[in-house]
Design an enzyme around this catalytic site. Structure first.
Site, mmCIF file in Angstrom:
data_model
loop_
_atom_site.group_PDB
_atom_site.id
_atom_site.type_symbol
_atom_site.label_atom_id
_atom_site.label_comp_id
_atom_site.label_asym_id
_atom_site.label_seq_id
_atom_site.Cartn_x
_atom_site.Cartn_y
_atom_site.Cartn_z
ATOM 1 N N ASP A 1 -18.767 0.979 60.546
ATOM 2 C CA ASP A 1 -17.794 0.943 59.443
ATOM 3 C C ASP A 1 -17.542 2.358 58.903
ATOM 4 O OD1 ASP A 1 -16.275 0.186 57.297
ATOM 5 O OD2 ASP A 1 -17.679 -1.315 56.563
ATOM 6 N N ASP B 1 -10.130 -5.642 54.178
ATOM 7 C CA ASP B 1 -11.061 -6.781 54.129
ATOM 8 C C ASP B 1 -10.373 -8.105 53.815
ATOM 9 O OD1 ASP B 1 -12.832 -4.758 54.441
ATOM 10 O OD2 ASP B 1 -14.128 -5.329 52.769
ATOM 11 N N GLY C 1 -7.917 -0.529 60.724
ATOM 12 C CA GLY C 1 -6.661 -0.448 61.479
ATOM 13 C C GLY C 1 -5.983 0.919 61.435
HETATM 14 C C1 GLA Z 1 -16.419 -2.945 54.350
HETATM 15 C C2 GLA Z 1 -16.112 -3.842 55.543
HETATM 16 C C3 GLA Z 1 -16.616 -5.245 55.273
HETATM 17 C C4 GLA Z 1 -18.105 -5.195 54.976
HETATM 18 C C5 GLA Z 1 -18.399 -4.235 53.840
HETATM 19 C C6 GLA Z 1 -19.877 -4.016 53.656
HETATM 20 O O1 GLA Z 1 -15.723 -3.338 53.210
HETATM 21 O O2 GLA Z 1 -14.740 -3.847 55.816
HETATM 22 O O3 GLA Z 1 -16.355 -6.095 56.365
HETATM 23 O O4 GLA Z 1 -18.784 -4.790 56.143
HETATM 24 O O5 GLA Z 1 -17.806 -2.968 54.080
HETATM 25 O O6 GLA Z 1 -20.157 -3.084 52.653
#
Ligand code: GLA
Length: 413
Positions: free
Chosen positions: A154, A224, A203
């Site tokens: 991430d 998200d 994305g």
């Molecule tokens: C981001 C990701 C989520 C999740 C959170 C965890 O927002 O996009 O899917 O993994 O971090 O902190």
């Protein structure tokens, strides 16, 4: 806990992110993992930052005993907030919520399942825990030593590193981002363990164009997801046009499932997705050849939710070996018609009523010619299990936020 990304996103104007970067020259090698979209469970959408080793174990127990494993769910994925501190050698230790990661991996494997984990290229993860910045190989080796089978990586705080390094050069920032993902891919590869590599950078920079070339098995296409119809529909709308980028070993990821979840509304009351919304969400993710990562509490799930998650016919659409993602054939008012080509010449048709009047049904006439079809089409309604014949004349009634999903084994063109 669901905090940092929107803030970070706000800090980095999306317009400036449109800068393009060239993918690295290395050849795409999807390898032997994720030849169909990964299926499993992830801790974030329900447990967020509270997840513990026990919760993950309970999810594995549930998957192995409630029919999910047999329906194809394999990965049990720990999301953010498992990390503790690095020791003097730089080795990362889990925090007290995860007393023994190796034992957890062994346990999950003993159930015939696989274990996934979460990190990011920045110094901190989205929830502010330890990231892999400067420790990529060390972390990859650690995951492999535990027996990890899947990594969600991430971007989060690496955005700050990109901005500090190239304050006024968005193209250079995007190159740094791609290099950071490439670095972790190479680190994973050098462990010799097959590990699914899931890119999570919302994305940016048309990730679908470059992720496969650096070993990405899936990549988030949006920000998200939330457990609300608006969020699900908003994400769905952003998938149109991405079909060409999906295929065996490399998939668009419209984010994890919210089936069975709800969000806290006014007065602390949870407003759950309706069953129609759960069905539509699951159906459309299957049409999109999306990873099917359940995000609810598997140890405490209503039978009707389990029935949705284990609908074999719908899962078979998702897992179809051709790996051809659905495209939107047309939209008529608030009704959308999507089609997906399946193995053996079969066709899946989804008719979604996105209209919001919850008391109305929506009489709708299909225009088969717009799907390249002619004459009555016989198939199976995958939610009722009944045989149906689709024609131009017979009106279709679909309740608000509900869906008709039909598999036509031998479409007449
Ligand atoms: C981001 C990701 C989520 C999740 C959170 C965890 O927002 O996009 O899917 O993994 O971090 O902190």
């Amino acid at each position: 806990m669901r905090l940092a990304v929107p803030l970070v996103l706000a800090a980095l104007s999306l317009a400036t992110l449109a800068a393009t970067s060239q993918p690295p020259a290395s050849a795409a090698d999807p390898g032997s993992v994720a030849l169909t979209p990964p299926m499993g469970w992830n801790s974030w959408n329900y447990f967020h930052g509270n997840v513990t080793q026990q919760d993950v174990q309970a999810a594995a127990d549930a998957m192995a005993s409630n029919g999910m494993r047999d329906a194809g769910y394999v990965y049990v994925n720990i999301d953010d907030t498992w990390q503790g501190q690095r020791d003097s050698n730089g080795v990362l230790h889990p925090n007290s919520k995860f007393p023994d990661m190796k034992a957890l991996a062994d346990y999950v494997h003993s159930k015939g399942l696989k274990l996934g984990i979460y990190s990011g290229p920045g110094p901190k993860t989205c929830a502010g825990y330890e990231g892999s910045y400067g420790h990529e190989q060390q972390d990859a080796d650690l995951y492999a030593s535990w027996g990890i089978d899947y990594l969600k990586y991430d971007l989060c705080s690496y955005i700050g590193v990109m901005q500090q390094t190239y304050p006024n050069d968005k193209a250079a920032q995007m190159k740094m981002m791609i290099a950071a993902y490439d670095k972790m891919h190479k680190a994973l590869e050098s462990t010799g363990r097959p590990i699914v590599f899931s890119l999570c950078q919302y994305g940016w920079d048309s990730v679908w164009e470059w992720a496969p070339s650096l070993g990405g098995n899936l990549w988030r296409t949006t920000g998200d997801i939330r457990p609300s119809w608006d969020s699900i529909y908003d994400i769905l709308e952003q998938q149109a046009g991405l079909a060409q980028y999906a295929g065996p070993g490399h998939w668009n990821d419209p984010d994890m499932l919210e089936v069975g979840n709800g969000a806290e509304g006014r007065g602390g009351r949870i407003r759950y997705l309706s069953l129609a919304e759960d069905r539509s969400h699951f159906s459309m993710w299957a049409m999109l050849a999306a990873p099917l990562l359940a995000g609810n509490d598997l140890a405490d799930m209503k039978p009707e939710i389990l029935a949705i998650l284990t609908n074999h016919d719908v899962i078979a659409i998702d897992q179809d070996r051709l790996g051809k993602q659905a495209t939107r054939a047309y939209a008529d008012g608030e009704v959308e018609v999507w089609t997906r080509h399946l193995e053996g010449g079969a066709l899946a048709i989804a008719v979604l009523n996105a209209g919001s009047d919850r008391y109305s049904t929506h009489p709708f006439h299909l225009d088969l010619a717009r799907l390249g079809l002619h004459g009555p089409q016989q198939g199976k309604d995958l939610w009722t299990g009944k045989e149906v014949t689709l024609t131009n004349d017979e009106p279709i009634e679909i309740a608000s936020h509900d869906i008709l999903l039909v598999r036509i084994p031998a479409p007449k063109h």
